[in-house]
Enzyme design. Structure first.
Site, PDB file in Angstrom:
ATOM      1  N   ASP A  85       0.848  -1.180   0.000  1.00 34.69           N
ATOM      2  CA  ASP A  85       0.000   0.000   0.000  1.00 34.69           C
ATOM      3  C   ASP A  85       0.882   1.227   0.000  1.00 34.69           C
ATOM      4  O   ASP A  85       1.956   1.238   0.609  1.00 34.69           O
ATOM      5  CB  ASP A  85      -0.971  -0.003   1.191  1.00 34.69           C
ATOM      6  CG  ASP A  85      -0.283  -0.013   2.534  1.00 34.69           C
ATOM      7  OD1 ASP A  85      -0.109   1.071   3.122  1.00 34.69           O
ATOM      8  OD2 ASP A  85       0.075  -1.112   3.003  1.00 34.69           O
ATOM      9  N   GLU A 176      -7.463   4.915  12.426  1.00 35.18           N
ATOM     10  CA  GLU A 176      -6.323   4.670  13.316  1.00 35.18           C
ATOM     11  C   GLU A 176      -6.349   5.515  14.580  1.00 35.18           C
ATOM     12  O   GLU A 176      -5.742   5.150  15.582  1.00 35.18           O
ATOM     13  CB  GLU A 176      -5.015   4.951  12.563  1.00 35.18           C
ATOM     14  CG  GLU A 176      -4.847   4.161  11.273  1.00 35.18           C
ATOM     15  CD  GLU A 176      -3.599   4.568  10.506  1.00 35.18           C
ATOM     16  OE1 GLU A 176      -2.603   4.947  11.150  1.00 35.18           O
ATOM     17  OE2 GLU A 176      -3.621   4.520   9.264  1.00 35.18           O
TER      18      GLU A 176
END
Length: 280
Positions: A85, A176
């Site tokens: 990613d 996150e």
């Protein structure tokens, strides 16, 4: 008054004598440490040997232990599909060179950061989105979710930016951070709104990306109807969990065509199974 030498000598602290038993304890603990280091070195021997071959593609930030662990993880998950990613933090990627990791394991897919919060598009998204397609990689896009910002506005920005086509991976919600100005319950409501809005638009259920602790503490139970992509870089973990769809096992890998360190992931299945989850 001047003290006599005999008086001073009596007041001096006596030196502690280390007996045989004390020395044996010291040697025992030193031996344990040495054995531990040797066992780690033996466990990761192939990766350490590979690193010490001084391959030209290693960056200055590469660490022998992280590279050794990366190779061990790849060896233990050899039947799985490997991908990466990326975002603007990787700079301008030379996509035609992005093919394998450790000169052996093909990179089949890539998740590309598209948007951040309700107001920002990753400045390399368009270039990466086209480059991955030209490099014949299975591609997916993810949104970095900001708590405390309107969830539907964040979904609208992602939908406006990302045009998914047949064969692309489902959209990903990256969560996150914990909120500073709202409760955990309000955060979860916002996440649900984003997920439902994006699913309604693309006709495919999104994937949720997060860290393992965040997953266990806040999302595992209430969002069990979604598939998860989990980040865990712990040195002791070397195989993907059964309930993880993707596992981001490192953030410090070196890949041809990318100048900076990059995240690498393992899909919990083979290439054919990966095709089953793509957009139809």
């Amino acid at each position: 008054m001047k003290k006599s030498n005999s008086t001073m000598s009596r007041r001096r602290p006596k030196k502690r004598k280390t007996g045989f038993f004390g020395k044996w304890i010291d040697f025992f603990f030193i031996g344990i440490v040495i054995l531990f280091i040797l066992s780690i070195a033996y466990h990761y021997r192939s990766g350490i040997i590979n690193y010490l071959g001084f391959k030209s593609h290693y960056s200055s930030n590469t660490n022998v232990f992280s590279e050794a662990r990366n190779l061990k993880v790849l060896e233990k998950n050899e039947s799985k599909v490997v991908g990466l990613d990326v975002s603007e933090y990787q700079g301008k990627i030379r996509w035609s060179y992005v093919d394998t990791i450790e000169d052996k394991y093909p990179l089949r897919y890539v998740f590309i950061r598209a948007t951040v919060g309700n107001d920002r598009v990753d400045n390399q998204f368009k270039r990466n989105w086209l480059g991955a397609k030209e490099n014949k990689m299975i591609r997916g896009a993810y949104h970095y979710y900001r708590p405390n910002e309107n969830s539907l506005e964040q979904a609208e920005l992602f939908i406006k930016t990302v045009k998914l086509k047949k064969g692309d991976l489902p959209p990903v919600l990256d969560i996150e951070k914990l909120p500073k100005e709202q409760s955990i319950e309000r955060l979860k409501i916002g996440l649900r709104r984003w997920l439902k809005a994006v699913e309604a638009h693309y006709g495919v259920r999104p994937i949720i990306y997060t860290g393992e602790k965040y997953y266990d503490d806040f999302l595992k139970e209430e969002f069990s109807d979604y598939l998860f992509w989990i980040a865990n870089y712990n040195f002791y973990r070397e195989e993907i969990q059964d309930d993880w769809l993707f596992w981001q096992f490192t953030e410090k890998a070196t890949v041809p065509g990318i100048d900076n360190n990059v995240d690498v992931n393992i899909y919990n299945g083979d290439l054919q199974q990966l095709g089953y989850i793509t957009v139809e």
